[in-house]
Design a protein around this motif. Sequence first.
Motif, PDB file in Angstrom:
ATOM      1  N   VAL A  88      -7.127  -2.978  -4.873  1.00 28.22           N
ATOM      2  CA  VAL A  88      -5.299  -2.237  -5.528  1.00 28.22           C
ATOM      3  C   VAL A  88      -4.928  -3.922  -6.775  1.00 28.22           C
ATOM      4  O   VAL A  88      -5.031  -4.483  -8.433  1.00 28.22           O
ATOM      5  CB  VAL A  88      -4.776  -2.936  -4.431  1.00 28.22           C
TER       6      VAL A  88
ATOM      7  N   LEU B 284      -1.044   4.693 -10.608  1.00 28.17           N
ATOM      8  CA  LEU B 284      -0.677   4.397  -9.312  1.00 28.17           C
ATOM      9  C   LEU B 284      -0.874   5.745  -8.246  1.00 28.17           C
ATOM     10  O   LEU B 284      -0.125   5.886  -7.177  1.00 28.17           O
ATOM     11  CB  LEU B 284       0.112   4.355  -9.275  1.00 28.17           C
ATOM     12  N   ASP B 285      -0.281   6.585  -9.444  1.00 34.28           N
ATOM     13  CA  ASP B 285       0.178   8.725  -8.987  1.00 34.28           C
ATOM     14  C   ASP B 285      -1.432   9.034  -7.271  1.00 34.28           C
ATOM     15  O   ASP B 285      -1.489   9.483  -7.067  1.00 34.28           O
ATOM     16  CB  ASP B 285       0.498   9.275  -9.525  1.00 34.28           C
TER      17      ASP B 285
ATOM     18  N   CYS C 261      -0.073  -2.690  -0.898  1.00 33.23           N
ATOM     19  CA  CYS C 261       0.715  -2.217  -2.164  1.00 33.23           C
ATOM     20  C   CYS C 261       1.620  -2.582  -2.869  1.00 33.23           C
ATOM     21  O   CYS C 261       2.295  -2.522  -3.852  1.00 33.23           O
ATOM     22  CB  CYS C 261       0.842  -0.490  -1.791  1.00 33.23           C
TER      23      CYS C 261
ATOM     24  N   ALA D 266      -1.693   6.797  -4.576  1.00 38.24           N
ATOM     25  CA  ALA D 266      -0.486   6.899  -4.289  1.00 38.24           C
ATOM     26  C   ALA D 266      -1.434   8.094  -3.200  1.00 38.24           C
ATOM     27  O   ALA D 266      -1.338   8.148  -1.530  1.00 38.24           O
ATOM     28  CB  ALA D 266       0.669   6.923  -4.703  1.00 38.24           C
TER      29      ALA D 266
ATOM     30  N   GLU E 199       1.308   4.708 -14.578  1.00 34.33           N
ATOM     31  CA  GLU E 199       1.771   5.749 -13.688  1.00 34.33           C
ATOM     32  C   GLU E 199       0.956   6.385 -13.284  1.00 34.33           C
ATOM     33  O   GLU E 199       1.189   6.916 -11.717  1.00 34.33           O
ATOM     34  CB  GLU E 199       3.384   5.726 -14.275  1.00 34.33           C
TER      35      GLU E 199
ATOM     36  N   ILE F 125      -6.392  -3.120  -9.991  1.00 33.34           N
ATOM     37  CA  ILE F 125      -4.947  -2.597 -10.756  1.00 33.34           C
ATOM     38  C   ILE F 125      -4.358  -3.138 -10.903  1.00 33.34           C
ATOM     39  O   ILE F 125      -3.784  -3.424 -12.865  1.00 33.34           O
ATOM     40  CB  ILE F 125      -4.307  -1.145  -9.903  1.00 33.34           C
ATOM     41  N   ASN F 126      -4.046  -4.247 -10.595  1.00 32.27           N
ATOM     42  CA  ASN F 126      -3.036  -5.697 -10.918  1.00 32.27           C
ATOM     43  C   ASN F 126      -3.643  -6.258 -12.478  1.00 32.27           C
ATOM     44  O   ASN F 126      -3.024  -6.382 -13.158  1.00 32.27           O
ATOM     45  CB  ASN F 126      -2.732  -6.466 -10.371  1.00 32.27           C
TER      46      ASN F 126
ATOM     47  N   ASN G 265       6.638   0.085 -10.289  1.00 30.69           N
ATOM     48  CA  ASN G 265       6.480   1.618 -10.239  1.00 30.69           C
ATOM     49  C   ASN G 265       7.454   2.181  -9.731  1.00 30.69           C
ATOM     50  O   ASN G 265       8.929   1.922  -9.412  1.00 30.69           O
ATOM     51  CB  ASN G 265       5.022   2.376  -9.958  1.00 30.69           C
TER      52      ASN G 265
ATOM     53  N   SER H 292      -3.577  -4.225 -15.201  1.00 33.33           N
ATOM     54  CA  SER H 292      -2.297  -4.058 -15.489  1.00 33.33           C
ATOM     55  C   SER H 292      -1.752  -4.426 -16.057  1.00 33.33           C
ATOM     56  O   SER H 292      -0.881  -4.637 -17.679  1.00 33.33           O
ATOM     57  CB  SER H 292      -1.304  -3.051 -14.073  1.00 33.33           C
TER      58      SER H 292
ATOM     59  N   LEU I 201       1.427  -3.998  -5.982  1.00 27.26           N
ATOM     60  CA  LEU I 201       1.021  -3.018  -7.083  1.00 27.26           C
ATOM     61  C   LEU I 201       1.886  -3.508  -8.210  1.00 27.26           C
ATOM     62  O   LEU I 201       3.024  -3.476  -7.827  1.00 27.26           O
ATOM     63  CB  LEU I 201       1.226  -1.649  -6.857  1.00 27.26           C
TER      64      LEU I 201
END
Length: 277
Positions: A220, A243-244, A270, A247, A240, A223-224, A276, A227, A273
Amino acid sequence: MSNKRLNSLQELQLLEIMCNYFQEQTKDSVRQIIFSSLFSPQGNKADDSRMALLGKLVSMAVAVCRVPVLECAAFWLQCVLPKHVCSDDLIPPSDLLELIVSWIFEDPRLILITFLNTPIAANLPIGFLELTPLTGLIRWCVKAPLAYKRKKKASLSNGHAPSKIAKDSAPPEDKDCHQLYSKLHLSVLQVLMMLQGHLTEKNLYGRLGLVPFDHVVPLVEEINRLSDELNPLNASREIELALDRLAQALQVAMASGALLCTRDDLRTVCSRLPHNK
């Protein structure tokens, strides 16, 4: 690995010698060390031929039932491979990715070969060792859209002018890699769905987390970070998609018993994140 190319007969003879060696070597540790020395990516021009030979060796081992070779390949895939993926690029070489996806997509159970063949004592603590490469493969699939976007951004900032291809479209080789990651993600989800039965059969359901929660937290954070490096307005589709995939993987992993954590713990992590849908 010599630069001189072998003819087909010489290559077949080499593969037979290697199969026989790994079959006859009685010490597991020696087998693993030799296999890793031969096939771990070195970041040089020989990597392509090294990966091609590895693919043929595994194919021969499947055909002639050389289990020690397959066990070495499983260990390499699980433990050695992630250490040799360049952390700056965040993504494995395309030839290596194609090889791995071709194996796993054809038979996703390859991901579980070590877990299924390892006797696990009832008194060992949860998470005592990594029995599958699931966490690493999830990380690849989730980070791939952002990593390729970052790679494209870096290329433009280094003075490489965009081609006639539309700015938002990817080069053909990147499109091929995106398709490979989609196949890999599907295979990972299929394996996660299989796990509930296997964990129950081994009396490990609810006791052994094959996707450790403490590996989700740094994912996580990665990803942050990625991004933040990208302009969210220009990378909204990639964010997106990442994150899809995250998830989907977490949801299926929790449902199958591969991820052991409370929903509150997961919600807390989460919440960090990016915004989104």
